[in-house]
Design a protein around this motif. Structure first.
Motif, short mmCIF file in Angstrom:
data_model
loop_
_atom_site.label_atom_id
_atom_site.label_comp_id
_atom_site.label_asym_id
_atom_site.label_seq_id
_atom_site.Cartn_x
_atom_site.Cartn_y
_atom_site.Cartn_z
N MET A 1 25.16 -10.62 -44.03
CA MET A 1 24.89 -10.55 -42.61
C MET A 1 24.10 -11.80 -42.22
SD MET A 1 22.72 -7.64 -40.52
CE MET A 1 23.63 -6.35 -41.27
N ASN A 2 24.54 -12.49 -41.19
CA ASN A 2 23.81 -13.69 -40.78
C ASN A 2 22.64 -13.31 -39.88
OD1 ASN A 2 24.73 -13.51 -38.07
ND2 ASN A 2 26.60 -14.57 -38.59
N ALA A 3 21.73 -14.26 -39.71
CA ALA A 3 20.48 -13.99 -39.00
C ALA A 3 20.67 -13.50 -37.56
CB ALA A 3 19.58 -15.22 -39.04
N PRO A 4 21.53 -14.14 -36.75
CA PRO A 4 21.67 -13.64 -35.37
C PRO A 4 22.11 -12.18 -35.31
CG PRO A 4 22.59 -15.83 -35.54
CD PRO A 4 22.27 -15.38 -36.95
N ASP A 9 20.96 -6.55 -34.49
CA ASP A 9 21.02 -5.19 -35.04
C ASP A 9 19.63 -4.55 -35.07
OD1 ASP A 9 23.75 -5.50 -35.38
OD2 ASP A 9 23.61 -5.87 -37.54
N LEU A 10 18.63 -5.32 -35.46
CA LEU A 10 17.27 -4.80 -35.51
C LEU A 10 16.79 -4.43 -34.11
CD1 LEU A 10 14.62 -4.16 -36.97
CD2 LEU A 10 14.01 -6.59 -36.73
N LEU A 11 17.01 -5.30 -33.14
CA LEU A 11 16.59 -5.00 -31.76
C LEU A 11 17.32 -3.78 -31.22
CD1 LEU A 11 16.32 -8.61 -30.31
CD2 LEU A 11 14.45 -7.05 -30.87
N ALA A 12 18.60 -3.65 -31.52
CA ALA A 12 19.36 -2.49 -31.06
C ALA A 12 18.81 -1.21 -31.69
CB ALA A 12 20.84 -2.65 -31.40
N ARG A 13 18.45 -1.28 -32.95
CA ARG A 13 17.90 -0.09 -33.62
C ARG A 13 16.54 0.27 -33.04
NH1 ARG A 13 17.35 1.41 -39.98
NH2 ARG A 13 16.52 3.46 -39.56
#
Length: 106
Positions: A1-4, A9-13
């Motif tokens: 998984m690339n950084a963007p 994904d982290l922000l969505a979670r």
């Protein structure tokens, strides 16, 4: 998984979990929020203050990193992380007990 994608994904979670938390809290009355019904006499209000404190700490760390700085240390001389976390949690609990539910929600 690339950084963007990882960041997105982290922000969505985070947003998803905050939405879930808000939905659960919406089902509680103000009286339920302040009752010391959780482990060790904590209230939902106390738990919210606790979560907020740690989220604000994470923001301090991220902002300091973005500036190329280190955030203020949490450990005091002679402490290990378990002792420091217990101290910080106790201080957060003591402070939240004096705050109104409205202030904690804000």
């Amino acid at each position: 998984m690339n950084a963007p994608n990882a960041r997105a994904d982290l922000l969505a979670r985070i947003r998803s979990e905050h939405t879930r938390l808000e939905a659960m809290l919406a089902r509680l009355s103000d009286d339920q929020m302040i009752q010391p019904a959780l482990d060790e006499g904590w209230s939902v209000k106390d738990l919210l203050a606790h979560i907020t404190w740690w989220e604000q700490r994470m923001l301090q760390l991220l902002q300091a990193a973005a500036r190329g700085e280190k955030a203020p240390a949490l450990l005091q001389p002679g402490e290990d992380w378990d002792v420091a976390i217990d101290r910080l949690n106790a201080a957060t609990l003591a402070a939240s007990r004096d705050q109104s539910l409205s202030d904690v929600r804000d």
